[in-house]
Design an enzyme around this catalytic site. Structure first.
Site, short mmCIF file in Angstrom:
data_model
loop_
_atom_site.label_atom_id
_atom_site.label_comp_id
_atom_site.label_asym_id
_atom_site.label_seq_id
_atom_site.Cartn_x
_atom_site.Cartn_y
_atom_site.Cartn_z
CE LYS A 79 -8.54 1.82 3.37
NZ LYS A 79 -8.73 3.21 3.04
CG HIS A 94 -1.78 1.21 1.34
ND1 HIS A 94 -2.97 1.31 0.66
CD2 HIS A 94 -1.63 2.37 2.01
CE1 HIS A 94 -3.52 2.48 0.90
NE2 HIS A 94 -2.73 3.15 1.73
NE ARG A 100 -9.84 10.27 8.86
CZ ARG A 100 -8.98 9.43 8.26
NH1 ARG A 100 -9.36 8.24 7.86
NH2 ARG A 100 -7.73 9.78 8.09
CB SER A 147 -8.25 4.87 7.44
OG SER A 147 -8.54 4.93 6.08
CG ASP A 195 -11.63 3.28 5.67
OD1 ASP A 195 -11.12 4.13 6.42
OD2 ASP A 195 -11.36 3.20 4.47
N1 URA Z 1 -5.32 6.38 2.92
C1 URA Z 1 -6.36 5.77 3.51
O1 URA Z 1 -6.84 4.75 3.04
N2 URA Z 1 -6.84 6.31 4.63
C2 URA Z 1 -6.35 7.43 5.21
O2 URA Z 1 -6.85 7.85 6.23
C3 URA Z 1 -5.28 8.06 4.57
C4 URA Z 1 -4.77 7.50 3.43
#
Ligand code: URA
Length: 434
Positions: free
Chosen positions: A187, A82, A168, A183, A161
Site C-alpha cells: 500500500k 504509516h 487473515r 500488506s 491486500d
Molecule cells: N496493517 C496492515 O495494513 N496490514 C497488516 O497486515 C497489519 C497491519
C-alpha cells in the site's frame, strides 16, 4: 501450476518462486483461487515464514494487483508515514503540517478506525465540511500548493491486500511477519512517495507485543522497502499505554492542535519530532538529525505548522475557524471525572481497554458501517510513572449521557494498574531501524 502443490511446498518449508507467488496472487485477486486454499497457504506461511526474496516478491505481486498513484507531478521530495496502529494515535495530524512547513511534501492515504483503534479520516471529519474523498488530480494539486494532503484509500489500490487482509483477519493469520510486511508495504509503494517512515508499535496495545518481534518486523519492512527503491526508516515505539492523553475523535484533534500551538510536550510530540527527523534527513532537506529537529521545533514555535494545518483543512472543504478556536469542534454534553480508589504510582494503563472504553461511548466502530459519535471519548490525566493520590482524577469521560459516562468510568478505572512502588517510565522510543 496447481495451488495444492504450492500449499504443500510451503507447508514443508520450501521457498516459493517469483512465478509461483505472482500466479497465486493474480489467481486469488481474480477469484480463480478459492478462500479455503488461500487460508491454508496463509497458515503455512504463518508457521514456515518466508525468506526475504519471497517477502519481496509477495509485496511486489500485491502492489501490481491494482492501481498506483503517480506522484511525478509533485515537485521535490514526497514522503509518507504509516503506523502499525495504536490507541490515541493522532500523529499524522501533527507530523504532516510540521514536515510540510519544513519543505517536504506529504502525500498520505489514510483509513477509518475499526475496533479499539481510531482512524485519521474519522478524526479529521470533526471539522465541519471536511472531505477525504478527493480525486487524484486534486490530491496532487493540493500536495504541490499546500504541502500536504490526506485522502481516503480507494479500493483500486492493492485489491489483493484488501481480500487477503480480510481473510487473515478471520483465519488467525494476521500476526505473520511476511504477511504484515507485504500488506503494509504494497500500500505504501502504491501511494508513490520516495521517503517512507514507519512507526512500528510494541507493547500490550500492539500487534507485536514484544520488542524483539517489533524490531524483527521493522527490519523486514526496511529491507523490502529499500529493495523496492524507497528510502524507508522504521521507528519502534511503545504502545503499552495510549499515545498522548486524549482518546476519541474530536478530543484527539484538540490535542493535536495543542501540540501544533506548542502547548503540548509529551510522548506525542516526541514521536512526531522523531518521525519528522527521519523524513527531513532522508528527504535531504536537513544535513543531520540535529538540524532536522531544530527545523521541526521552529515550525511549531513560529506558528508555521499550525498555519499549514489550517490551509490543509480549508483545501479539503473544512471550516478552518476551528483550527484557531477548538471550542468550535464537537463537544460532548456530559463530562465525568474518574477518581482513583487508591493512591500510589501508575504502573500500567491498558491501551487496548482505553480504546474499548472510547468505543463503548460511541467513539469507535464495532462493524464497518457503524456511525460514530465524534465528540465522545476519554482524556487521561495520569500516565505511566505518575503519582496519584486516592480520590484524584485519573481521567475525564466525555459522554452523550450520564448513564454511558458512569459505565465508561468503571471501565476506565479498570484500565489503570496502580501500585505502592515507584515506577520508572521505560523509554518511549525504543529505537530506529534504517
Ligand atoms: N496493517 C496492515 O495494513 N496490514 C497488516 O497486515 C497489519 C497491519
Amino acid at each position: 501450476m496447481r495451488m495444492t502443490d504450492l500449499i504443500g511446498k510451503k507447508r514443508d518449508g520450501g521457498a516459493l518462486s517469483r512465478d509461483e507467488i505472482r500466479w497465486m496472487i493474480e489467481g486469488y485477486t481474480k477469484g480463480d483461487i478459492p478462500d479455503y486454499q488461500m487460508s491454508a497457504m496463509c497458515m503455512a506461511i504463518y508457521y514456515q515464514g518466508m525468506d526475504s526474496e519471497e517477502t519481496y516478491e509477495l509485496t511486489m505481486a500485491m502492489l501490481d494487483s491494482g492501481d498506483k498513484i503517480d506522484l511525478s507531478g509533485v515537485a521535490g521530495v514526497k514522503a509518507d508515514k504509516h503506523s502499525t496502529g495504536g490507541v490515541g494515535d493522532k500523529t499524522s495530524l501533527v507530523l504532516c503540517p510540521m514536515v510540510a512547513a519544513c519543505g517536504v511534501h506529504m502525500a498520505k492515504l489514510s483509513g477509518r478506525g475499526l475496533g479499539h483503534t481510531g482512524g485519521t479520516i474519522d478524526k479529521l471529519e470533526s471539522f465541519p465540511g471536511f472531505s477525504t474523498a478527493i480525486a487524484e488530480d486534486a490530491f496532487i494539486r493540493q500536495v504541490n500548493e499546500v504541502g500536504f494532503a490526506i485522502a481516503g484509500q480507494t479500493a483500486e489500490l492493492c485489491p489483493a491486500d484488501k481480500k487477503l487482509y480480510a481473510l487473515r483477519d478471520v483465519t488467525a493469520t494476521v500476526a505473520s511477519r511476511p504477511l504484515i510486511v507485504s500488506s503494509i508495504l504494497c500500500k505504501k509503494l502504491a501511494a508513490g512517495a520516495d521517503v517512507i517512515v514507519l512507526d512500528v508499535k510494541t507493547g500490550s496495545g500492539a500487534f507485536m507485543q514484544t520488542e524483539e518481534a517489533a524490531f524483527d518486523l521493522a527490519k523486514g519492512l526496511t529491507e523490502v522497502g529499500r529493495r523496492a527503491g524507497k528510502k524507508v526508516v522504521a521507528v519502534v515505539t511503545d504502545m503499552d499505554e495510549p499515545l498522548g492523553n486524549a482518546v476519541g475523535n474530536a478530543l484527539e484533534v484538540k490535542e493535536a492542535l495543542a501540540a501544533l500551538r506548542g502547548e503540548y510536550k509529551g510522548d506525542l510530540l516526541e514521536l512526531c519530532l522523531t518521525l519528522g527527523t527521519q523524513i527531513l534527513r532522508e528527504g535531504g532537506v536537513a544535513k543531520d538529525d540535529g538540524e532536522a529537529r531544530q527545523m521541526l521545533e521552529h515550525a511549531i514555535e513560529s506558528g508555521a505548522a499550525l498555519e499549514k494545518f489550517a490551509a490543509f483543512v480549508t483545501a479539503q472543504g473544512g471550516d478552518a475557524a476551528a483550527v484557531y478556536d477548538p471550542a468550535l469542534l464537537p463537544e460532548a454534553p456530559v463530562k465525568l471525572e474518574v477518581p482513583a480508589t487508591d493512591g500510589g504510582w501508575v504502573k500500567r494503563i491498558h491501551a487496548e481497554d482505553v480504546g474499548l472504553t472510547s468505543m463503548r461511548l460511541g467513539g469507535g466502530r464495532a462493524a464497518k458501517d457503524d456511525v460514530i459519535d465524534l465528540a465522545v471519548g476519554v482524556v487521561l490525566h495520569k500516565k505511566v510513572g505518575d503519582t496519584v493520590a486516592a480520590g484524584e482524577s485519573l481521567g475525564t469521560i466525555h459522554a452523550r449521557t450520564g448513564e454511558a459516562a458512569k459505565e465508561a468510568a468503571d471501565m476506565l478505572r479498570a484500565c489503570f494498574e496502580i501500585g505502592p512502588e515507584k515506577v520508572e517510565r521505560a523509554p518511549f522510543i525504543k529505537g530506529v531501524v534504517r
